[in-house]
Design a protein around this motif. Structure first.
Motif, PDB file in Angstrom:
ATOM      1  N   TYR A  11       0.854  -1.195   0.000  1.00 28.69           N
ATOM      2  CA  TYR A  11       0.000   0.000   0.000  1.00 28.69           C
ATOM      3  C   TYR A  11       0.886   1.240   0.000  1.00 28.69           C
ATOM      4  N   PRO A  12       0.749   2.093  -1.011  1.00 33.86           N
ATOM      5  CA  PRO A  12       1.689   3.206  -1.160  1.00 33.86           C
ATOM      6  C   PRO A  12       1.240   4.500  -0.486  1.00 33.86           C
ATOM      7  N   ALA A  13       0.085   4.513   0.157  1.00 37.39           N
ATOM      8  CA  ALA A  13      -0.480   5.809   0.550  1.00 37.39           C
ATOM      9  C   ALA A  13      -0.824   5.904   2.038  1.00 37.39           C
ATOM     10  N   LEU A  14       0.046   5.335   2.907  1.00 41.53           N
ATOM     11  CA  LEU A  14      -0.176   5.561   4.344  1.00 41.53           C
ATOM     12  C   LEU A  14       0.014   7.046   4.617  1.00 41.53           C
ATOM     13  N   PRO A  15      -0.900   7.677   5.364  1.00 40.58           N
ATOM     14  CA  PRO A  15      -0.753   9.112   5.602  1.00 40.58           C
ATOM     15  C   PRO A  15       0.521   9.425   6.401  1.00 40.58           C
ATOM     16  N   ASP A  16       1.077  10.608   6.142  1.00 40.24           N
ATOM     17  CA  ASP A  16       2.337  11.005   6.796  1.00 40.24           C
ATOM     18  C   ASP A  16       2.231  11.003   8.319  1.00 40.24           C
ATOM     19  N   ASP A  17       1.030  11.304   8.830  1.00 40.34           N
ATOM     20  CA  ASP A  17       0.919  11.438  10.289  1.00 40.34           C
ATOM     21  C   ASP A  17       0.605  10.105  10.982  1.00 40.34           C
ATOM     22  N   TYR A  18       0.578   9.011  10.216  1.00 33.79           N
ATOM     23  CA  TYR A  18       0.377   7.705  10.862  1.00 33.79           C
ATOM     24  C   TYR A  18       1.730   7.066  11.150  1.00 33.79           C
ATOM     25  N   ASP A  19       2.004   6.819  12.435  1.00 35.98           N
ATOM     26  CA  ASP A  19       3.318   6.237  12.757  1.00 35.98           C
ATOM     27  C   ASP A  19       3.185   4.905  13.499  1.00 35.98           C
TER      28      ASP A  19
END
Lengths: 389, 269
Positions: A11-19
């Motif tokens: 999956y190429p689109a994990l949001p930037d703010d998900y850690d």
């Protein structure tokens, strides 16, 4: 040497703010079906391209409830590939046998793919990753027993006349009678992936299957795993065939070394820092204490601990560079490890479609022919004389 | 005046198991938790001043063999019956902590006449919607230590946090340090991975317990919600519930003297 293009369908689109982790508890609200619709088709195109470029085979694999690999059913993808390709081997690496109940479903689906493809299936069988025992609530302490029973059922379903009865500890089947049966006789080639568990290696050697070393470790770890496999075969009274060994490694080719790194590095880190976290969960009882001790030896070199690009290069975690550099690095490492199957991971998450395609093309036209010349079929790979320009 | 436990072996159907024993008098059987506590547990040593304490180590824990032959709580109860028979204990008092509390309850519902008095300390074993038991498997040890101990300066809590720090900073942890923990968790998983730490049928069987029961809860236990202690206390006909302040899940390690007093009072009653 046989060349395979391996796809995880990440999956190429994990949001930037998900850690958080990409596994088990990664909220599925983060999955955008629009993205899914686009990438599944793109990823299939990338696998089909491998046939056009002269690869010997393509690989798909099974993972559940994570962002790392969006292929809960590799058999769906393999069946599409069976129709849309005509020559390449289709390696499903593999079906996670303990998750199937009854496992006769694996025998049936694999036989279907083998029929549709005209005998091009490589049947991978795997215990399933640690996270999957959380995702499926299947007791990890039963993983090996279930794998062994499921394997026995599938192999017998392919090779013995049915119907017959199988009454095991975990599976109790009054009628095993698989329709269809595979085209390849007595059964398709069987591959087993592993991370160095002794039980798995001994099982593979005993059955004369092929062992696929799972990636994202320092090259030394592969060397140790393959040595264990060689020794296990010797204990069984034979020398390992190079085709019984497979090395899975991320590969990226661009015009120059500098371009390759510039285009690739950020995507590699997305993969390592965003998609790998959580993959290394090892639930209690999943491996024996004896094997765990052995696996721990390699654990510190797992890619999750990587900090710098220099470490990536030094440990051969990814083979990245110009066609000349990639040819040289692969040649050296293949001679050192001795596998007869090279499994390239050409897409690992955010890498754009055009860059992936270009890398595959450069590999197919500039790298693969030289490696074929250096490692002719049927000849030893380990320590092979390197006649590469 | 604590009495230290002797380390013996007992031959059973599943293999040789370890049995820790001390003291003399009416026997008390202690069933340990998923952490496998045993020798060196002050609670047991103090209790042994007045009673015969018998602490069988469950297969898969410590030096006990035979976990390969045990798959679920049903097997566990039959194993316990074997152990009681071979030790000549016809109807001992049984004290169990957490996983051991669940085992004690399963024994008491199936064979009520084999348990004279029952003490369940922070027992698991029940499923209560809305009051789920927190995850035990695969959590960082530092986090787990906070559920296990009210006071994080307890030596075992310190050790758990230290292991966590070592793992995070990639320090080599000697495998011999990890081995007991890995073994205990693997054995627990075998009994309790799915369904997770409970038996769906146990709640409906609790009325079978005939012995007087004491449910002891660590007031600061954040692993198992209070509702579980209450459900045991209301499901068993002759049961009392006591809460101990200043203790979390591993109450016998944190408040040994208080627990000894409670157990003595319950057994003497």
């Amino acid at each position: 040497m046989r060349f395979f293009s391996f796809h995880l369908m990440p999956y190429p689109a994990l949001p930037d703010d998900y850690d958080g982790p990409a596994w088990v508890t990664c909220p599925n609200s983060l999955f955008d079906p629009g993205v899914g619709s686009q990438i599944y088709n793109r990823y299939l195109d990338e696998l089909i391209l491998a046939e056009e470029l002269g690869f010997d085979g393509v690989c798909v694999n099974e993972h559940h409830q994570n962002a790392y690999g969006l292929m809960p059913s590799p058999n769906l993808m393999a069946s599409i590939l069976a129709r849309q390709t005509s020559r390449v081997r289709i390696a499903v690496v593999g079906n996670a046998l303990p998750l199937y109940d009854p496992p006769t479903r694996v025998a049936e689906e694999f036989a279907m793919i083998d029929c549709i493809s005209g005998g091009r299936l490589i049947a991978g069988m795997v215990v399933g990753g640690g996270p999957e025992y959380y995702s499926f609530s299947i007791n990890p302490a039963h993983a090996r027993e279930r794998f062994q029973e499921a394997h026995d059922i599938i192999k017998r379903a392919w090779t013995e006349p049915g119907p017959f009865e199988f009454i095991g500890k975990h599976y109790k089947l009054r009628y095993v009678n698989s329709w269809p049966r595979p085209v390849q006789q007595p059964h398709p080639e069987i591959w087993i992936p592993g991370v160095g568990s002794l039980e798995t290696i001994e099982f593979v050697a005993r059955n004369r299957y092929a062992y696929m070393g799972i990636p994202y470790f320092h090259i030394d770890v592969f060397e140790r795993m393959f040595k264990m496999m060689r020794e296990a075969c010797q204990r069984q009274g034979y020398e390992v065939d190079p085709l019984q060994l497979g090395w899975l490694v991320p590969i990226y080719v661009a015009e120059t070394d500098a371009e390759a790194r510039r285009q690739y590095e950020d995507h590699f880190w997305y993969f390592v820092r965003r998609l790998l976290p959580g993959i290394n969960i090892s639930p209690p009882g999943y491996t024996s204490i004896r094997s765990y001790e052995n696996i721990l030896k390699g654990a510190k070199t797992f890619a999750l601990n990587l900090k710098t690009w220099d470490e990536v290069q030094a440990g051969e975690y990814a083979i990245v560079g110009s066609p000349e550099t990639v040819t040289e690095r692969l040649t050296e490492n293949l001679r050192r490890l001795g596998p007869g199957n090279l499994l390239g991971l050409f897409q690992l998450g955010t890498l754009p479609a055009d860059a992936t395609r270009r890398s595959l093309e450069l590999f197919g036209t500039e790298v693969m022919p030289k490696l074929r010349a250096a490692f002719p079929a049927g000849q030893p790979v380990l320590g092979a004389p390197a006649a590469v320009a | 005046m604590a009495t230290s436990l002797s380390d013996g072996r007992l031959s059973t159907n599943v293999g040789t198991v370890q049995v820790l024993r001390a003291g003399a008098g009416d026997p008390v059987v202690y069933l340990h938790s998923a952490m496998g506590e045993g020798a060196g547990t002050l609670f047991l040593e103090d209790l042994a001043d007045e009673r015969e304490v018998v602490a069988p180590v469950f297969p898969g824990f410590g030096e006990s063999e035979g976990i390969e032959s045990i798959d679920d709580m049903d097997d566990a109860v039959f194993h316990l019956l074997d152990v009681l028979d071979r030790l000549g204990l016809s109807s001992p008092a049984v004290v169990g902590l957490s996983l051991g509390g669940w085992m004690a309850a399963e024994l008491a519902v199936r064979y009520p006449d084999r348990v004279s008095r029952l003490v369940l300390v922070n027992p698991v074993g029940l499923y209560l919607p809305g009051a789920e038991i927190k995850e035990l498997f695969g959590r960082p040890l530092r986090e787990l230590a906070q559920d296990m101990f009210a006071d994080q300066s307890h030596p075992m809590a310190q050790m758990m946090s230290q292991l966590d720090t070592m793992a995070a900073s990639e320090v080599d942890i000697p495998f011999e340090v990890l081995r007991p923990l890995l073994q205990s968790m693997a054995a627990t998983a075998k009994l309790a991975w799915d369904p997770y730490l409970h038996d769906p049928k146990l709640a409906g069987r609790l009325h079978r317990v005939s012995s007087p029961a004491l449910i002891v809860r660590g007031a600061q236990d954040t692993l198992v919600p209070r509702a579980h202690a209450e459900a045991y206390a209301s499901g068993i006909s002759r049961a009392a519930l006591v809460e101990v302040e200043g203790a979390a899940h591993l109450l016998p390690l944190e408040k040994p003297a208080e627990l000894v007093e409670l157990v003595k009072a319950h057994l003497g009653a």
